[in-house]
Design an enzyme around this catalytic site. Sequence first.
Site, short mmCIF file in Angstrom:
data_model
loop_
_atom_site.label_atom_id
_atom_site.label_comp_id
_atom_site.label_asym_id
_atom_site.label_seq_id
_atom_site.Cartn_x
_atom_site.Cartn_y
_atom_site.Cartn_z
N CYS A 134 -18.24 -18.01 27.30
CA CYS A 134 -19.06 -18.92 26.51
C CYS A 134 -19.40 -18.30 25.15
O CYS A 134 -20.28 -17.44 25.06
CB CYS A 134 -20.33 -19.25 27.28
SG CYS A 134 -21.49 -20.22 26.33
N CYS A 137 -23.00 -18.83 23.99
CA CYS A 137 -24.00 -17.98 24.65
C CYS A 137 -23.94 -16.54 24.14
O CYS A 137 -24.97 -15.91 23.92
CB CYS A 137 -23.76 -17.93 26.17
SG CYS A 137 -23.34 -19.49 26.92
N ASP A 138 -22.73 -16.01 23.96
CA ASP A 138 -22.60 -14.57 23.74
C ASP A 138 -22.05 -14.16 22.37
O ASP A 138 -22.04 -12.98 22.03
CB ASP A 138 -21.67 -13.98 24.82
CG ASP A 138 -22.21 -14.24 26.22
OD1 ASP A 138 -23.44 -14.21 26.39
OD2 ASP A 138 -21.41 -14.48 27.14
#
Length: 310
Positions: A134, A137-138
């Site tokens: 993701c 997200c990261d």
Amino acid sequence: MEEEESYDLIIVGAGPAGATSAIYGARYGLKVAFFESVDPISQLTLTPTIENFPGYEGNGFELIQKMKEQAERFGAIHKFENVNDIKRESGKFLIYSDNGVYSAKAVIIATGGKHKELGIPGEKEFVGRGVSYCATCDGNFFRGKKVLVIGGGNTAVEEAIYLKEIGCDVSLVHRRDELRADKAYQNELFKRDIPVIWNSIPIRIEGENVVEKVVLFNRVKEEEFKVDTSAVFIAVGITPATDIVRGLGVERDSMGYIIVNKKQETNVPGVFAAGDCCNNPLKQAITAAGDGAVAANSAFEYIKNLGQES
Ligand code: NAP
């Protein structure tokens, strides 16, 4: 035993399919609950940029948030609980979540899919230390650093564009010499001069404590080579999250997608399915939302007929 909380309609999933079913179900006057889980989380939530949902341009998280709030405004109950099992008993469905048991006259399965894994050495070991599924997200952890995105579909290209936008030095790795992603996404990718490593598949992820290198295999030259990188974003597709219907006898195809007809009915009366977990030809937020509306309408008709039978 404590009496279970009862609903007309329970929807498992809170992505575009689930949230739309909840909006429609609640507006039909049904008592509706829709369940959101963390695993799998709606793919739309993780989508950095939406450009093909009519009337909306922005990120997926915001869009899905609006849909859920809209459903709640019409009276649907949103539950942040993983559903672990569904059973049919004495003419009703029992839904077992982490927090309790609920009953419903009809259910809509809108569980979407989970990201696929590559299954190569280093992948599992480096999750959270450079391996990610993701970018939204990261990605932030890797601003200014070299990163690779694996895959050639819409998700991979979208993620590569997002990572470039936030300041990563990103390259895409694809196993063929042609991307699967829509032309519009490809144009955006090439406009940003994001390099593509063609005809290559990752075979190993290496590093001391964090990801440092990926070993790739060029399928044309038939040779291995190493690329230095701080992160590997894997975007090689999704598998439907449909294990939950196994006990209900719901038919699935060879890939695990739930088989539905045009009314989003499954082979089991009272069980409907919508969105990416179904064997539909197009996996898009807009088609998932459409499926959700149809499924809610079919569930409403089904519940209405139950009332007439009794
Ligand atoms: P996808 O379309 O199935 O693409 C997966 C990609 O990963 C393909 O390019 C595939 O290569 C590659 N791949 C698969 N297994 C691999 C492996 N073991 N090693 C290396 N590469 C591998 O998956 P997706 O991009 O996640 O999209 C899923 C669905 O959601 C699609 O229907 C997509 O259209 C939809 N989606 C839509 C949007 C949007 O419209 N905004 C955004 C995201 C996703 P090959 O091409 O060689 O098969």
